[in-house]
Design a protein around this motif. Structure first.
Motif, PDB file in Angstrom:
ATOM      1  N   PRO A 148     -45.357 -39.404  17.954  1.00  0.00           N
ATOM      2  CA  PRO A 148     -44.603 -39.216  19.004  1.00  0.00           C
ATOM      3  C   PRO A 148     -45.432 -38.747  20.299  1.00  0.00           C
ATOM      4  N   ASP A 149     -44.701 -38.828  21.694  1.00  0.00           N
ATOM      5  CA  ASP A 149     -45.261 -38.292  22.822  1.00  0.00           C
ATOM      6  C   ASP A 149     -46.285 -39.177  23.208  1.00  0.00           C
ATOM      7  N   MET A 150     -46.730 -38.679  24.705  1.00  0.00           N
ATOM      8  CA  MET A 150     -47.471 -39.435  25.399  1.00  0.00           C
ATOM      9  C   MET A 150     -48.949 -39.039  25.379  1.00  0.00           C
ATOM     10  N   MET A 151     -49.711 -39.439  24.719  1.00  0.00           N
ATOM     11  CA  MET A 151     -51.187 -39.073  24.450  1.00  0.00           C
ATOM     12  C   MET A 151     -52.225 -40.203  24.315  1.00  0.00           C
ATOM     13  N   GLY A 152     -52.531 -40.729  25.611  1.00  0.00           N
ATOM     14  CA  GLY A 152     -53.631 -41.603  25.744  1.00  0.00           C
ATOM     15  C   GLY A 152     -54.770 -40.782  25.316  1.00  0.00           C
ATOM     16  N   TYR A 153     -55.763 -41.990  24.744  1.00  0.00           N
ATOM     17  CA  TYR A 153     -57.310 -41.544  24.425  1.00  0.00           C
ATOM     18  C   TYR A 153     -57.256 -40.192  23.730  1.00  0.00           C
ATOM     19  N   SER A 154     -56.016 -40.278  22.809  1.00  0.00           N
ATOM     20  CA  SER A 154     -55.993 -38.881  22.143  1.00  0.00           C
ATOM     21  C   SER A 154     -57.129 -38.499  20.921  1.00  0.00           C
ATOM     22  N   GLU A 214     -59.127 -48.379   8.611  1.00  0.00           N
ATOM     23  CA  GLU A 214     -58.790 -50.017   7.830  1.00  0.00           C
ATOM     24  C   GLU A 214     -58.540 -51.118   9.068  1.00  0.00           C
ATOM     25  N   LEU A 215     -58.282 -50.655  10.005  1.00  0.00           N
ATOM     26  CA  LEU A 215     -58.172 -51.608  11.052  1.00  0.00           C
ATOM     27  C   LEU A 215     -59.503 -51.978  11.360  1.00  0.00           C
ATOM     28  N   LEU A 216     -60.361 -51.144  11.694  1.00  0.00           N
ATOM     29  CA  LEU A 216     -61.664 -51.442  12.106  1.00  0.00           C
ATOM     30  C   LEU A 216     -62.337 -52.517  10.917  1.00  0.00           C
ATOM     31  N   ALA A 217     -62.155 -52.106   9.682  1.00  0.00           N
ATOM     32  CA  ALA A 217     -62.875 -52.677   8.757  1.00  0.00           C
ATOM     33  C   ALA A 217     -62.132 -54.315   8.801  1.00  0.00           C
ATOM     34  N   LEU A 218     -60.723 -54.200   8.694  1.00  0.00           N
ATOM     35  CA  LEU A 218     -60.328 -55.603   8.787  1.00  0.00           C
ATOM     36  C   LEU A 218     -61.009 -56.289   9.717  1.00  0.00           C
ATOM     37  N   ALA A 219     -61.007 -56.031  11.051  1.00  0.00           N
ATOM     38  CA  ALA A 219     -61.635 -56.741  12.069  1.00  0.00           C
ATOM     39  C   ALA A 219     -62.845 -57.092  11.856  1.00  0.00           C
ATOM     40  N   GLU A 220     -63.587 -56.369  11.435  1.00  0.00           N
ATOM     41  CA  GLU A 220     -65.145 -56.869  10.878  1.00  0.00           C
ATOM     42  C   GLU A 220     -65.072 -57.725   9.858  1.00  0.00           C
ATOM     43  N   ALA A 221     -64.290 -57.607   8.950  1.00  0.00           N
ATOM     44  CA  ALA A 221     -64.294 -58.940   7.713  1.00  0.00           C
ATOM     45  C   ALA A 221     -63.695 -60.020   8.224  1.00  0.00           C
ATOM     46  N   MET A 222     -62.737 -60.089   9.020  1.00  0.00           N
ATOM     47  CA  MET A 222     -62.237 -61.300   9.560  1.00  0.00           C
ATOM     48  C   MET A 222     -62.680 -61.922  10.837  1.00  0.00           C
ATOM     49  N   ASP A 223     -63.935 -61.244  11.260  1.00  0.00           N
ATOM     50  CA  ASP A 223     -64.893 -61.586  12.177  1.00  0.00           C
ATOM     51  C   ASP A 223     -63.927 -61.510  13.741  1.00  0.00           C
ATOM     52  N   PHE A 224     -63.317 -60.549  14.029  1.00  0.00           N
ATOM     53  CA  PHE A 224     -62.787 -60.302  15.452  1.00  0.00           C
ATOM     54  C   PHE A 224     -63.018 -58.686  15.766  1.00  0.00           C
ATOM     55  N   PRO A 225     -64.195 -58.678  15.663  1.00  0.00           N
ATOM     56  CA  PRO A 225     -64.786 -57.124  15.645  1.00  0.00           C
ATOM     57  C   PRO A 225     -64.151 -56.438  16.978  1.00  0.00           C
ATOM     58  N   ILE A 226     -63.824 -55.116  16.658  1.00  0.00           N
ATOM     59  CA  ILE A 226     -63.306 -54.382  17.654  1.00  0.00           C
ATOM     60  C   ILE A 226     -64.431 -53.524  18.293  1.00  0.00           C
ATOM     61  N   GLU A 227     -64.633 -53.503  19.659  1.00  0.00           N
ATOM     62  CA  GLU A 227     -65.298 -52.826  20.495  1.00  0.00           C
ATOM     63  C   GLU A 227     -65.070 -51.370  20.821  1.00  0.00           C
ATOM     64  N   GLY A 228     -63.561 -51.460  20.987  1.00  0.00           N
ATOM     65  CA  GLY A 228     -63.035 -50.082  21.351  1.00  0.00           C
ATOM     66  C   GLY A 228     -61.467 -50.043  20.648  1.00  0.00           C
ATOM     67  N   LEU A 229     -61.271 -48.857  20.268  1.00  0.00           N
ATOM     68  CA  LEU A 229     -59.842 -48.563  19.884  1.00  0.00           C
ATOM     69  C   LEU A 229     -59.677 -47.259  20.307  1.00  0.00           C
ATOM     70  N   HIS A 230     -58.466 -47.022  20.644  1.00  0.00           N
ATOM     71  CA  HIS A 230     -57.799 -45.552  21.223  1.00  0.00           C
ATOM     72  C   HIS A 230     -56.253 -45.658  21.409  1.00  0.00           C
ATOM     73  N   THR A 231     -55.655 -44.762  21.503  1.00  0.00           N
ATOM     74  CA  THR A 231     -54.421 -44.595  21.885  1.00  0.00           C
ATOM     75  C   THR A 231     -54.068 -44.872  23.348  1.00  0.00           C
ATOM     76  N   GLU A 232     -52.901 -45.320  24.009  1.00  0.00           N
ATOM     77  CA  GLU A 232     -52.640 -45.640  25.055  1.00  0.00           C
ATOM     78  C   GLU A 232     -51.462 -44.469  25.434  1.00  0.00           C
ATOM     79  N   THR A 233     -51.083 -44.730  26.634  1.00  0.00           N
ATOM     80  CA  THR A 233     -50.029 -43.805  27.182  1.00  0.00           C
ATOM     81  C   THR A 233     -48.691 -44.417  26.398  1.00  0.00           C
ATOM     82  N   GLY A 234     -48.094 -43.733  25.687  1.00  0.00           N
ATOM     83  CA  GLY A 234     -46.821 -44.026  25.036  1.00  0.00           C
ATOM     84  C   GLY A 234     -46.876 -43.680  23.567  1.00  0.00           C
TER      85      GLY A 234
END
Length: 459
Positions: free
Chosen positions: A170-176, A189-209
Motif C-alpha cells: 500500500p501507499d506512496m513509498m518511492g525508493y523505500s 528472486e527477481l534479481l536472480a531471474l534477471a541474471e540467469a536469463m541474461d537481462f541483468p538489472i542495474e537498479g531495482l527500487h520502489t516508485e511512487t504508487g
C-alpha cells in the motif's frame, strides 16, 4: 568437452551442442508479435536441429491478430484473403537463454523472414541498426521499466471485473528501503531471474504508487538491449504469476497514480574506433555535433513516430502534465520534464534518454523509432530547438512540437510520414498504422463507466 553455457552460444553448431549436452527432448522457441507479446511453443529436438539449418514455419495469423487474438480486418499482409498461410522464421542461436523454472530447459528467440520480415518487430530494429552500421556507427541502449505488482491472479482480476484490485503493497513509498527489506526475498528472486536469463538489472527500487517498482536493465548493443527488455517484460509476468501475484506494464492502470514509463537510454560509438560519437569535451555539455543532430532528429520526428512509442489507447492517458510524462517534443539537459533528456558525462556515459516511451510499447519498435529518428537527424544535419530549462509543463511550445493526443491521430501521423517510410519501409508503416487504427476502433465499440455515470440519467 566442456559443458556449454547459454551465454556462450554464438552459432548453429553451439546451439546443437548445448541441447545435446543437456539431453533435452524439447526446447522452447519464441518470437514477438506486433504488440510485443511473446508467442511460441516447445519444439522437439530433431525438429529444432533441422530448424537451425533451414528455418521453420509458423502460421502468419500471429501477425494478423491483436493482443486478444481478434483478427484485423484492415491489413493487407495477411487475412482471410490470403488464407493465413505459414510464414518462415529463422532461429537466432545467440539468443539462447536458460529458463530457470524448468530445470535445464533452454529458450531461443526467432524472427520472421521472407515477406513477413518487413513487419517483424525484431527485423525492423535490425534494419535500423544496419543503417547505423552503414553510417559507421554502433548503437547501444538500455531500457528502464516501471510496473505495478498486485496481490491478484488472472482469475481474481476477472472475477472482480478489474476493479478494487489489491496492490502488492500500500501507499506512496518511492525508493523505500522499508519495502525492499521487508520483501527482500521477492526482490532477490527477481534479481536472480534477471541474471540467469541474461537481462541483468542495474537498479531495482520502489516508485511512487502502491506496489509499483522500477527496473533499469543493463546497457548492451541495441538489438541485444531490445531482446533483454522484451524478455524482462515477459518473464517478470511469469515470475509474478508463479508466486500468486500479477505484474502489469499497461501505461496507466489508475487515474490516481503516475503512468508507467519505458525510458530508453541511447548512445552511438564509431564502429572502427569504438569511441563515443556523442562526447566532445570541448563542447557545451560535452555534446558533440553528432549528438546534437541525433537529438534534433528525435525531436523533429517524435510527433510522426509517436504510435511506435505509445501504441495503445491507454498510452495517451499517461501523456498529461504533472505526472512525469512529456506532453510535447521538447529536449533539455538533465531535465526530467522534457521528452528528451541529454545526460552529459564522460566518453563512456554521454547519452540521451528518450523519456516519451511508455511501458506498454513493443521494445523493438520503440528502440527502432528512437534510434532511427536520431540517425535521420544525423543524415540530414538537423538542428534542435533551444533546450528547455525549468519546468517544461509550465512553458508554451511551438506548434511543431505538439504531440498527437490520441492513438488514431498518432496512426495518421505515422501513415503520412515520409521519414517513417524511408526509415522503416512502406510495408511496415502501412501494416502498423492499420493495426493502431484497429485498436482505436475496438475501443470505440465499448461504453465506459465514465460515460454511463455522466450521461445515463441527466442527458
Amino acid at each position: 568437452m566442456s559443458r556449454l553455457q547459454a551465454r556462450e552460444i554464438e552459432s548453429v553448431e553451439d546451439a546443437r551442442r548445448i541441447v545435446e549436452q543437456r539431453g533435452l527432448s524439447h526446447v522452447k522457441v519464441g518470437m514477438y508479435d506486433i504488440d510485443g507479446v511473446m508467442l511460441g511453443k516447445y519444439m522437439r529436438r530433431e525438429k529444432f536441429f533441422a530448424s537451425l539449418e533451414k528455418g521453420f514455419q509458423f502460421c502468419d495469423v500471429v501477425l494478423g491478430w491483436d493482443s486478444k487474438d481478434e483478427l484485423y480486418d484492415n491489413v493487407h499482409y495477411t487475412g482471410w484473403h490470403t488464407g493465413y498461410p505459414d510464414a518462415p522464421l529463422r532461429i537466432v542461436p545467440e539468443s539462447c537463454r536458460e529458463v530457470p523454472a524448468e530445470g535445464d530447459m533452454l529458450l531461443f528467440l526467432a524472427e520472421f523472414e521472407g515477406a513477413a520480415e518487413a513487419i517483424c518487430p525484431r527485423g525492423v530494429l535490425r534494419r535500423i541498426l544496419q543503417r547505423a552500421a552503414g553510417m559507421g556507427f554502433r548503437a547501444h541502449g538500455a531500457l528502464e521499466y516501471e510496473f505495478f505488482l498486485f496481490d491478484e491472479t488472472p482469475d481474481s482480476i476477472r472475477e472482480k471485473g478489474f476493479r478494487n484490485l489489491k496492490p502488492f503493497t500500500p501507499d506512496m513509498m518511492g525508493y523505500s528501503m522499508l519495502r525492499s527489506s521487508v520483501h527482500a526475498e521477492l526482490y532477490h528472486e527477481l534479481l536472480a531471474l534477471a541474471e540467469a536469463m541474461d537481462f541483468p538489472i542495474e537498479g531495482l527500487h520502489t516508485e511512487t504508487g502502491p506496489g509499483v517498482l522500477e527496473v533499469a536493465i543493463a546497457v548492451d548493443e541495441a538489438l541485444a538491449a531490445a531482446d533483454k527488455g522484451a524478455l524482462f517484460k515477459t518473464f517478470t509476468k511469469v515470475w509474478a504469476q508463479r508466486r500468486g501475484l500479477m505484474a502489469t506494464f499497461m501505461a496507466k492502470w489508475s487515474p490516481d497514480y503516475p503512468g508507467q514509463s519505458g525510458h530508453i537510454h541511447l548512445s552511438l560509438t564509431h564502429a572502427e574506433s569504438g569511441e563515443s560519437a556523442f562526447f566532445d569535451a570541448a563542447a557545451g555539455h560535452c555534446m558533440s555535433d553528432l549528438q546534437r543532430h541525433f537529438v534534433a532528429g528525435q525531436q523533429q520526428l517524435m510527433p510522426e513516430l509517436l504510435a511506435m512509442l505509445a501504441p495503445t489507447v491507454n498510452s495517451y492517458t499517461r501523456l498529461i502534465p504533472g505526472f512525469w510524462a512529456p506532453t510535447d517534443a521538447t529536449w533539455g539537459v538533465e531535465n526530467r520534464t522534457t521528452a528528451l533528456r541529454v545526460i552529459p558525462g564522460s566518453a563512456t556515459s554521454q547519452r540521451v534518454e528518450y523519456r516519451l516511451g511508455s511501458a506498454d510499447a513493443n521494445p523493438y519498435l520503440a528502440m527502432a523509432a528512437a534510434i532511427g529518428s536520431g540517425l535521420y537527424g544525423i543524415e540530414h544535419r538537423l538542428e534542435p530547438d533551444e533546450p528547455i530549462t525549468g519546468n517544461a509543463y509550465d512553458q508554451s511550445h511551438p506548434s511543431h512540437q505538439s504531440l498527437p493526443r490520441t492513438l488514431w491521430e498518432a496512426a495518421q501521423r505515422l501513415r503520412g510520414s515520409r521519414a517513417a517510410r524511408e526509415l522503416f519501409g512502406d510495408d511496415f508503416v502501412e501494416h502498423f498504422a492499420a493495426t493502431r487504427e484497429w485498436e482505436e476502433r475496438q475501443f470505440r465499440r465499448h461504453i465506459t463507466d465514465w460515460e454511463l455515470d455522466r450521461y445515463f440519467e441527466i442527458i
